[in-house]
Design a protein around this motif. Structure first.
Motif, short mmCIF file in Angstrom:
data_model
loop_
_atom_site.label_atom_id
_atom_site.label_comp_id
_atom_site.label_asym_id
_atom_site.label_seq_id
_atom_site.Cartn_x
_atom_site.Cartn_y
_atom_site.Cartn_z
N THR A 66 0.86 -1.17 0.00
CA THR A 66 0.00 0.00 0.00
C THR A 66 0.90 1.22 0.00
N GLU A 67 0.56 2.18 -0.82
CA GLU A 67 1.36 3.40 -0.93
C GLU A 67 0.46 4.62 -0.82
N PRO A 68 0.33 5.18 0.39
CA PRO A 68 -0.44 6.42 0.50
C PRO A 68 0.43 7.62 0.11
N PHE A 86 -2.25 11.94 3.08
CA PHE A 86 -3.49 11.33 2.63
C PHE A 86 -4.29 10.84 3.83
N TRP A 115 -3.55 7.24 -3.27
CA TRP A 115 -3.35 5.96 -2.57
C TRP A 115 -3.31 4.85 -3.60
N ARG A 116 -2.46 3.87 -3.32
CA ARG A 116 -2.37 2.69 -4.18
C ARG A 116 -2.29 1.47 -3.28
N LEU A 135 -6.14 1.04 5.11
CA LEU A 135 -6.40 2.46 4.85
C LEU A 135 -6.49 3.26 6.12
#
Length: 180
Positions: free
Chosen positions: A27-29, A33, A150-151, A180
């Motif tokens: 996960t890449e915020p 974010f 986000w990813r 998240l």
């Protein structure tokens, strides 16, 4: 020695979670974010090419994936709108056919014979089955800034039975959006 029922009730869910074939890859915020800054979302158009994406089964599973994502975002206070969303959802799906192999063992497998009077003791990979591994890549995009905020990526083994596939889609989205 007698095992108490309480211990079994605590350990049993842990065993089932540990045996899950689904894992969150990453996960890449973006910086600063927070999902709480957004109120609405919509899905971007999904374009597909090739033979498999044109099938009805594929389209039904994409809809099941969208529904699972929608449930997760609704639970977090967002609502789906047809136009002018705060967040735009982009979904990428990849399914690869994999071959499961095993390594031969010198102690249990007979030697591999090459040539006259030449025995060689080689280990080799022996295919024992095939399976499909699926990866779902989700991008949350802020349309006002035109940037990804986000990813998240999740992968797992795709079951052959549609009922199990639906359950796995729901479980994978639950795991992914829990980060998240």
């Amino acid at each position: 020695m007698k095992i108490k029922p309480f211990v079994i009730l605590v350990l049993l869910p842990t065993v089932f979670v540990a045996c899950s074939s689904i894992r969150v890859v990453k996960t890449e915020p973006a910086d600063n974010f927070a999902l709480s800054h957004y109120r609405t979302f919509a899905f971007s158009d999904i374009e597909s090419t090739g033979d498999i994406p044109q099938s009805g089964f594929y389209r039904s599973q994409v809809e099941a994936l969208k529904n699972a994502i929608e449930r997760q975002l609704l639970a977090r206070g967002l609502s789906r709108v047809p136009a002018s969303p705060d967040l735009l959802m982009n979904i990428g799906i990849a399914v690869d056919e994999k071959t499961q192999t095993r390594q031969t063992n010198f102690r249990t497998d007979p030697p591999y014979y090459i040539g006259q009077r030449r025995y060689t003791w080689r280990s080799q990979e022996i295919p024992v089955g095939t399976y499909r591994q699926g990866t779902i890549d989700i991008h949350l995009i802020d349309p006002k800034k035109n940037e990804m905020v986000w990813r998240g990526m999740v992968e797992g083994i795709v079951p052959k039975k549609p009922a199990r596939l639906q359950k796995q889609i729901d479980e994978s989205m639950e795991k992914l959006f829990a980060t998240l």
